[in-house]
Design a protein around this motif. Structure first.
Motif, PDB file in Angstrom:
ATOM      1  N   UNK A 126       3.620   0.197  -3.106  1.00  0.00           N
ATOM      2  CA  UNK A 126       3.695   1.735  -3.119  1.00  0.00           C
ATOM      3  C   UNK A 126       3.676   2.326  -1.843  1.00  0.00           C
ATOM      4  N   UNK A 127       2.934   2.001  -0.831  1.00  0.00           N
ATOM      5  CA  UNK A 127       2.645   2.604   0.499  1.00  0.00           C
ATOM      6  C   UNK A 127       3.996   2.592   1.216  1.00  0.00           C
ATOM      7  N   UNK A 128       4.727   1.201   1.165  1.00  0.00           N
ATOM      8  CA  UNK A 128       6.054   1.018   1.890  1.00  0.00           C
ATOM      9  C   UNK A 128       7.006   1.944   1.013  1.00  0.00           C
ATOM     10  N   UNK A 129       6.976   2.406  -0.099  1.00  0.00           N
ATOM     11  CA  UNK A 129       7.865   3.120  -0.707  1.00  0.00           C
ATOM     12  C   UNK A 129       7.712   4.634  -0.223  1.00  0.00           C
ATOM     13  N   UNK A 130       6.218   5.071  -0.047  1.00  0.00           N
ATOM     14  CA  UNK A 130       5.845   6.205   0.324  1.00  0.00           C
ATOM     15  C   UNK A 130       6.535   6.466   1.846  1.00  0.00           C
ATOM     16  N   UNK A 131       6.320   5.311   2.674  1.00  0.00           N
ATOM     17  CA  UNK A 131       7.021   5.311   3.889  1.00  0.00           C
ATOM     18  C   UNK A 131       8.342   5.830   3.996  1.00  0.00           C
ATOM     19  N   UNK A 132       9.079   5.107   3.010  1.00  0.00           N
ATOM     20  CA  UNK A 132      10.569   5.375   2.740  1.00  0.00           C
ATOM     21  C   UNK A 132      10.825   6.831   2.006  1.00  0.00           C
ATOM     22  N   UNK A 133      10.020   7.441   2.072  1.00  0.00           N
ATOM     23  CA  UNK A 133      10.406   9.012   1.398  1.00  0.00           C
ATOM     24  C   UNK A 133      10.021   9.068  -0.088  1.00  0.00           C
ATOM     25  N   UNK A 173       3.298 -12.501 -11.018  1.00  0.00           N
ATOM     26  CA  UNK A 173       3.116 -11.094 -10.355  1.00  0.00           C
ATOM     27  C   UNK A 173       3.371 -11.075  -9.160  1.00  0.00           C
ATOM     28  N   UNK A 174       3.539 -11.946  -8.067  1.00  0.00           N
ATOM     29  CA  UNK A 174       3.718 -11.665  -6.966  1.00  0.00           C
ATOM     30  C   UNK A 174       5.276 -11.147  -6.639  1.00  0.00           C
ATOM     31  N   UNK A 175       6.101 -11.448  -7.730  1.00  0.00           N
ATOM     32  CA  UNK A 175       7.657 -10.842  -7.715  1.00  0.00           C
ATOM     33  C   UNK A 175       7.521  -9.421  -8.037  1.00  0.00           C
ATOM     34  N   UNK A 176       6.650  -8.663  -8.435  1.00  0.00           N
ATOM     35  CA  UNK A 176       6.498  -7.245  -8.694  1.00  0.00           C
ATOM     36  C   UNK A 176       6.628  -6.525  -7.318  1.00  0.00           C
ATOM     37  N   UNK A 177       6.115  -6.782  -6.070  1.00  0.00           N
ATOM     38  CA  UNK A 177       6.312  -6.293  -5.014  1.00  0.00           C
ATOM     39  C   UNK A 177       7.803  -6.373  -4.295  1.00  0.00           C
ATOM     40  N   UNK A 178       8.372  -7.355  -4.158  1.00  0.00           N
ATOM     41  CA  UNK A 178       9.750  -7.389  -4.041  1.00  0.00           C
ATOM     42  C   UNK A 178      10.676  -6.782  -4.683  1.00  0.00           C
ATOM     43  N   UNK A 179      10.251  -6.774  -6.026  1.00  0.00           N
ATOM     44  CA  UNK A 179      11.097  -6.181  -7.357  1.00  0.00           C
ATOM     45  C   UNK A 179      11.391  -4.541  -7.025  1.00  0.00           C
ATOM     46  N   UNK A 180      10.176  -3.990  -6.555  1.00  0.00           N
ATOM     47  CA  UNK A 180       9.860  -2.552  -6.400  1.00  0.00           C
ATOM     48  C   UNK A 180      10.706  -2.241  -5.237  1.00  0.00           C
ATOM     49  N   UNK A 218       5.280 -13.853  -0.962  1.00  0.00           N
ATOM     50  CA  UNK A 218       5.019 -15.018  -1.801  1.00  0.00           C
ATOM     51  C   UNK A 218       6.168 -15.040  -2.826  1.00  0.00           C
ATOM     52  N   UNK A 219       6.351 -13.860  -3.357  1.00  0.00           N
ATOM     53  CA  UNK A 219       7.296 -13.822  -4.430  1.00  0.00           C
ATOM     54  C   UNK A 219       8.938 -13.343  -3.982  1.00  0.00           C
ATOM     55  N   UNK A 220       9.388 -13.193  -5.217  1.00  0.00           N
ATOM     56  CA  UNK A 220      10.985 -12.887  -5.106  1.00  0.00           C
ATOM     57  C   UNK A 220      11.462 -11.593  -6.065  1.00  0.00           C
ATOM     58  N   UNK A 221      12.359 -11.127  -5.586  1.00  0.00           N
ATOM     59  CA  UNK A 221      12.977  -9.915  -6.496  1.00  0.00           C
ATOM     60  C   UNK A 221      13.375 -10.328  -7.720  1.00  0.00           C
ATOM     61  N   UNK A 222      13.238  -9.692  -8.979  1.00  0.00           N
ATOM     62  CA  UNK A 222      13.512 -10.163 -10.183  1.00  0.00           C
ATOM     63  C   UNK A 222      14.797  -9.669 -10.680  1.00  0.00           C
TER      64      UNK A 222
END
Length: 501
Positions: A100-107, A322-329, A342-346
């Protein structure tokens, strides 16, 4: 005791001023209760709506079957041993950069409501001492059974008032704030349901809790409780079955409020919805309460994705976690993915080919990893799940024998076949060791537990023995304090065996 909790994440994304996309995540328990064919007797219209118009992941798992470490994995995209989120009060650093922090940094406009618990949860000194001293031979008293508070009101729907307040806050934010934004946004809503409330009359030392419900919900479940063969086959008690069903009905009701709000705001067709869980709950399967186990009831979680570009009425059998949530978002938002996740996009598994134009650089491995290092067990636990096999190793891989289950033939995990198939057991153990040096990780947890206990003991001073004797489940200490003090001292002075290093 019903001790896992619910969370809801939703977000709204404005894509180049052309259309809106919302991302919504709800966290509930055991995934089989949502997706198992035998549960179709239970009518959950909004959850079924999501299944019909979205993609269901049939083999989704937590990366640690307890609240805070699981959420730490979900918010960081990293396995538990990489973040060292060992227990419910040691999660991510408060300043850790989440997706979520990364998404905030991207606007993106971001908002959170309700329960988070990925840095630390609210847990007592009892919980902490139990986790730190799990290698000490204590005789702990059984936790108090939950108390039922039945509200005699046939119209009372909102029995979990704190959760409904947060749900209302999220809905009001969608209506008053999100709809007016000119830039993309993400909204998170965390629910406490189905955690029971603490029982004030019992206090911390008794560990009891109160399950709130009303005649409204009992009426909802009374025609279902003995109709579900899957529940009966797994030997759940009637009380536990009732709580399972009440929880599902409550969740469906809350999910419906969010979905209806998105529909009323003309956002539903522009919304990506993600629904998943931090862990499940055993509910007396394998004669166990709680989570904290690699059995399916504890480790298997629901996972749904619905929205524009997502395949409708699709079931995915790949193992995911659940580590796949981060790359999916980040993938949904079109943000470049970090290399260390550690995860991969869904999305490659759930989106329409025409909608998923981004090149997938790394192929998803055919396994997932889960690990547990907290209280109520005396050995770190590691689970490698593949399409057919579930391999569970303990501590150093030697002191406690491993388990192997063929889930294709034994979905209830009643037959440990590790000794029967030594070649498969060895192969899976070697694969697990190539992913994580688990004896070394176990040694790190041992050292951490001792260090934390020593720091706590020094802060208490000479009175530490009396403090432990009056903690929640340590009443046996009072009968022979010298015995347990000696056990503590022996544990603190014992060096970790060289095989852990």
């Amino acid at each position: 005791l019903w001790l896992y909790y619910i969370s809801l994440i939703c977000g709204l994304i404005l894509d180049n001023m052309i259309y809106h996309r919302a991302v919504e995540l709800i966290i509930i328990g055991d995934g089989r209760l949502t997706f198992h064919p035998g549960s179709q007797v239970v009518k959950l219209p909004f959850i079924n709506f999501m299944k019909t118009y979205g993609t269901s992941f049939l083999n989704a798992y937590t990366n640690s079957p307890i609240c805070c470490p699981s959420r730490a994995a979900m918010w960081s995209g990293l396995f538990t041993h990489l973040t060292e989120s060992w227990n419910n009060f040691k999660g991510l650093d408060p300043n850790y950069t989440t997706w979520m922090d990364v998404m905030e940094e991207h606007g993106y406009q971001t908002q959170k409501f309700g329960k988070l618990d990925y840095t630390s949860g609210h847990h007592s000194i009892s919980n902490r001492v139990e986790a730190w001293t799990r290698d000490v031979a204590f005789l702990l008293r059984q936790e108090g059974r939950p108390v039922v508070n039945l509200i005699p009101n046939k119209a009372k729907e909102r029995v979990m008032e704190a959760d409904w307040r947060n749900t209302d806050r999220a809905i009001n934010w969608l209506r008053k704030e999100a709809i007016n934004y000119t830039k993309p946004f993400v909204l998170y809503l965390g629910l406490n349901l189905p955690h029971p409330y603490p029982s004030p009359s019992s206090g911390e030392n008794f560990g009891s809790s109160t399950f709130h419900t009303s005649l409204f919900w009992l009426k909802k479940v009374k025609n279902h409780i003995f109709k579900i063969d899957w529940f009966n086959k797994n030997h759940r008690s009637s009380f536990t079955k009732t709580k399972c069903l009440i929880t599902k009905f409550n969740l469906n009701f809350i999910v419906g409020e969010i979905i209806l709000t998105l529909h009323q705001l003309d956002l539903l067709q522009k919304t990506i919805v993600i629904y998943t869980s931090d862990h499940g709950e055993l509910a007396m399967e394998h004669r166990q309460f709680y989570k904290m186990s690699m059995y399916e009831a504890s480790a298997h979680v629901p996972l749904l994705i619905m929205g524009p570009g997502i395949k409708a009425n699709q079931q995915v059998s790949n193992v995911v976690s659940l580590v796949d949530i981060y790359p999916t978002m980040l993938d949904i938002a079109g943000i470049p993915l970090p290399q260390n996740l550690s995860g991969y996009s869904l999305l490659p598994l759930s989106s329409e080919p025409s909608k998923n134009k981004r090149k997938v650089k790394n192929l998803r491995p055919p396994w997932i990893l889960s690990e547990y290092h907290g209280c109520n067990v005396n050995a770190s636990t590691y689970m490698l799940r593949t399409n057919q096999w579930k391999y569970i190793a303990y501590s150093d891989g030697v002191s406690v024998l491993p388990q192997l289950f063929d889930l294709s033939l034994d979905p209830e995990e009643l037959n440990n076949i590790a000794a029967k198939f030594p070649e498969i057991t060895y192969s899976l153990d070697q694969k697990l060791r190539s992913i994580i040096n688990y004896p070394k990780v176990s040694a790190s947890v041992h050292r951490y537990n001792k260090e934390q206990f020593i720091m706590w003991k020094q802060s208490i001073g000479q009175n530490y023995s009396n403090v432990i004797a009056n903690l929640r489940w340590h009443q046996e200490w009072l009968k022979n304090p010298e015995k347990y003090e000696n056990a503590i001292n022996q544990w603190l002075t014992t060096h970790i065996a060289s095989q852990f290093e």
